[in-house]
Scaffold this motif. Structure first.
Motif, PDB file in Angstrom:
ATOM      1  N   ILE A  78      26.106  69.508  -6.396  1.00 15.77           N
ATOM      2  CA  ILE A  78      26.542  69.911  -5.246  1.00 15.77           C
ATOM      3  C   ILE A  78      27.864  70.226  -5.138  1.00 15.77           C
ATOM      4  N   MET A  79      28.050  70.869  -4.692  1.00 16.36           N
ATOM      5  CA  MET A  79      29.378  71.401  -4.310  1.00 16.36           C
ATOM      6  C   MET A  79      30.014  71.583  -2.786  1.00 16.36           C
ATOM      7  N   SER A  80      28.840  71.200  -2.316  1.00 14.42           N
ATOM      8  CA  SER A  80      29.199  71.099  -0.596  1.00 14.42           C
ATOM      9  C   SER A  80      28.057  70.766   0.351  1.00 14.42           C
ATOM     10  N   PHE A  81      28.201  70.145   1.214  1.00 13.83           N
ATOM     11  CA  PHE A  81      27.261  70.119   2.150  1.00 13.83           C
ATOM     12  C   PHE A  81      27.375  71.213   2.740  1.00 13.83           C
ATOM     13  N   HIS A  82      26.619  71.970   4.106  1.00 10.40           N
ATOM     14  CA  HIS A  82      26.726  72.443   5.588  1.00 10.40           C
ATOM     15  C   HIS A  82      25.634  71.955   6.636  1.00 10.40           C
ATOM     16  N   THR A  83      26.505  72.229   7.594  1.00 11.94           N
ATOM     17  CA  THR A  83      25.855  71.163   8.765  1.00 11.94           C
ATOM     18  C   THR A  83      25.932  72.898   9.483  1.00 11.94           C
ATOM     19  N   PRO A  84      25.080  72.318  10.604  1.00 11.03           N
ATOM     20  CA  PRO A  84      24.854  73.712  11.340  1.00 11.03           C
ATOM     21  C   PRO A  84      25.975  74.128  12.062  1.00 11.03           C
ATOM     22  N   GLY A  85      25.696  75.245  11.877  1.00 14.40           N
ATOM     23  CA  GLY A  85      27.396  76.303  12.014  1.00 14.40           C
ATOM     24  C   GLY A  85      27.996  77.171  11.770  1.00 14.40           C
ATOM     25  N   ASP A  86      27.555  76.254  10.424  1.00 13.61           N
ATOM     26  CA  ASP A  86      28.034  76.995   8.886  1.00 13.61           C
ATOM     27  C   ASP A  86      27.874  78.590   8.587  1.00 13.61           C
ATOM     28  N   ILE A  87      28.345  79.460   7.818  1.00 14.12           N
ATOM     29  CA  ILE A  87      27.753  80.337   7.762  1.00 14.12           C
ATOM     30  C   ILE A  87      27.686  80.562   5.965  1.00 14.12           C
ATOM     31  N   PRO A  88      27.371  79.217   5.255  1.00 18.97           N
ATOM     32  CA  PRO A  88      27.255  79.173   3.194  1.00 18.97           C
ATOM     33  C   PRO A  88      27.715  80.756   2.706  1.00 18.97           C
ATOM     34  N   ASP A  89      26.943  81.570   2.792  1.00 22.58           N
ATOM     35  CA  ASP A  89      26.837  82.484   2.082  1.00 22.58           C
ATOM     36  C   ASP A  89      28.114  83.857   2.656  1.00 22.58           C
ATOM     37  N   LEU A  90      28.573  83.342   3.385  1.00 13.04           N
ATOM     38  CA  LEU A  90      29.373  84.096   3.951  1.00 13.04           C
ATOM     39  C   LEU A  90      30.404  85.679   2.417  1.00 13.04           C
ATOM     40  N   GLN A  91      30.912  84.695   1.372  1.00 16.48           N
ATOM     41  CA  GLN A  91      31.418  85.217   0.765  1.00 16.48           C
ATOM     42  C   GLN A  91      30.442  86.714  -0.145  1.00 16.48           C
ATOM     43  N   SER A  92      29.232  86.287   0.487  1.00 15.10           N
ATOM     44  CA  SER A  92      28.535  87.662  -0.637  1.00 15.10           C
ATOM     45  C   SER A  92      28.438  88.939   0.591  1.00 15.10           C
ATOM     46  N   LEU A  93      29.724  89.045   1.871  1.00 15.79           N
ATOM     47  CA  LEU A  93      30.116  89.964   2.308  1.00 15.79           C
ATOM     48  C   LEU A  93      30.788  91.259   1.467  1.00 15.79           C
ATOM     49  N   HIS A  94      31.111  90.361   0.467  1.00 11.14           N
ATOM     50  CA  HIS A  94      32.113  90.892  -1.074  1.00 11.14           C
ATOM     51  C   HIS A  94      31.948  90.613  -2.662  1.00 11.14           C
ATOM     52  N   LEU A  95      30.771  89.739  -2.045  1.00  9.75           N
ATOM     53  CA  LEU A  95      30.908  89.263  -4.038  1.00  9.75           C
ATOM     54  C   LEU A  95      29.164  89.700  -4.185  1.00  9.75           C
ATOM     55  N   GLY A  96      28.940  90.726  -5.121  1.00  8.03           N
ATOM     56  CA  GLY A  96      27.626  91.285  -5.002  1.00  8.03           C
ATOM     57  C   GLY A  96      26.937  90.424  -5.416  1.00  8.03           C
ATOM     58  N   VAL A  97      26.973  89.291  -6.228  1.00  4.25           N
ATOM     59  CA  VAL A  97      26.094  88.653  -6.931  1.00  4.25           C
ATOM     60  C   VAL A  97      26.127  87.107  -6.690  1.00  4.25           C
ATOM     61  N   MET A  98      25.385  86.696  -5.788  1.00  9.28           N
ATOM     62  CA  MET A  98      25.386  84.504  -6.307  1.00  9.28           C
ATOM     63  C   MET A  98      25.825  83.853  -6.882  1.00  9.28           C
ATOM     64  N   ASP A  99      26.178  83.524  -6.702  1.00 11.21           N
ATOM     65  CA  ASP A  99      26.464  82.320  -8.431  1.00 11.21           C
ATOM     66  C   ASP A  99      26.818  80.672  -8.530  1.00 11.21           C
ATOM     67  N   HIS A 100      25.776  80.803  -7.442  1.00 12.51           N
ATOM     68  CA  HIS A 100      24.990  79.608  -7.095  1.00 12.51           C
ATOM     69  C   HIS A 100      23.850  79.652  -5.800  1.00 12.51           C
TER      70      HIS A 100
END
Length: 257
Positions: A78-100
Motif C-alpha cells: 500500500i503506497m497511500s491512504f485516501h480520505t473523502p475529498g481526495d482525487i487519487p487518480d488525478l494524474q490520469s489526466l496526463h498519464l495514459g495508463v494506470m501503473d497501480h
C-alpha cells in the motif's frame, strides 16, 4: 446528468482544495457544476485497476481507499491512504495508463469526473489548474515522506507519524471531531502500508496505547495527546503544505457554497 452540487458531500472537494490553495467564489461554483457519475464499491473492490486507460478521475465521497501495487508473488504494498475529498487518480489526466490500482478498504462511494470536463474547467479557470497541480505536488510530497518512514524510521515512529498525517488530512475535509477520526483499516492493511508484520503492528499499537497517546477502537482513532504523538513520530506537517486558516471553519464554508 447530476452535478457535484446535488450531493450532500459536495463540500469535501472544496475543503480539500481550500486546505492547500485559495479559491474564488466563481471557482467554487464551477467545481460544483461539474457533471458526475456516481458509483458505489464494496470492501476490496478496485475503483481503478493497474493497466487501465481511464477517461475519468474519481473523487472519493464516502469511505476510505488505498493506492496499492501487487508483487508477482501476490504480496501487496500500500503506497497511500485516501480520505473523502481526495482525487487519487488525478494524474490520469496526463498519464495514459494506470501503473497501480485503487481499492476500497470499506464500502466506498465515488463521483467520477470526465477528463474532458476537468480539462475544460481548468482552461476556463486557471486558478483551479494551479490548485489541482498543487494537489498532485502534495501527493508527491506525501510519497517522499512515506519513503523516509519506510527507510529510516523505527516501527513506533512510522505508525505515530502515519496517525499524525491522517489526523490532519481528515481535519482538512471536516472529518475530525474532538480529536477523533474514523480510520477503518485492519492491522494487516497498516502492515502493508508500513512494511511491518501484523504482529509487529499489534505490538506498536499496544505501546502507543500504553503511553497514553491514542485509543483505536472499532475503526475510530482518538488522539489523547497530540503533542506527544507528534514527538513520537518526529512529525513535521510542512510536507502536507496545508494552510490552517483555510479549513478551520467548515460550517461557514458549507453555508457559503
Amino acid at each position: 446528468m447530476r452535478t457535484l452540487a446535488s450531493l450532500p458531500q459536495r463540500y469535501r472537494l472544496i475543503h480539500k482544495l481550500e486546505s492547500i490553495a485559495n479559491l474564488t467564489e466563481d471557482e467554487r461554483k464551477a467545481l460544483l457544476d461539474l457533471p458526475i457519475i456516481l458509483r458505489d464499491y464494496a470492501t476490496g473492490d478496485d475503483l481503478v485497476r493497474d493497466g487501465d486507460r481511464p477517461r475519468e478521475c474519481c473523487l472519493l465521497l464516502e469511505g476510505f481507499a488505498c493506492r496499492y501495487k501487487l508483487m508477482p508473488d501476490g504480496r501487496r504494498q500500500i503506497m497511500s491512504f485516501h480520505t473523502p475529498g481526495d482525487i487519487p487518480d488525478l494524474q490520469s489526466l496526463h498519464l495514459g495508463v494506470m501503473d497501480h490500482a485503487l481499492s476500497a478498504i470499506v464500502p466506498t462511494s465515488a463521483a467520477f469526473l470526465q477528463h474532458s470536463d476537468i480539462r475544460d474547467l481548468t482552461q476556463r479557470f486557471p486558478g483551479l489548474l494551479h490548485a489541482f497541480w498543487r494537489d498532485t505536488l502534495v501527493d508527491g510530497a506525501i510519497f517522499r515522506e512515506w519513503m523516509i518512514g519506510m527507510g529510516r524510521r523505527e516501527a513506533y515512529q512510522r505508525l505515530a507519524h502515519l496517525l499524525c498525517e491522517m489526523m490532519l488530512r481528515f481535519k482538512a475535509v471536516g472529518l475530525v471531531s474532538d480529536q477523533s477520526f474514523n480510520m477503518p483499516v485492519t492491522q494487516a492493511e497498516v502492515g502493508d502500508a508500513l512494511g511491518l508484520s501484523t504482529v509487529h503492528v499489534n505490538r506498536v499499537l499496544q505501546k502507543l496505547r500504553e503511553n497514553g497517546l491514542i485509543t483505536w477502537t472499532k475503526g475510530t482513532v482518538a488522539v489523547l495527546n497530540w503533542e506527544a504523538l507528534q514527538e513520537a513520530g518526529e512529525f513535521d506537517p510542512t510536507y502536507l503544505h496545508q494552510d490552517g486558516r483555510l479549513y478551520q471553519d467548515h460550517e461557514a464554508t458549507a453555508a457559503r457554497i
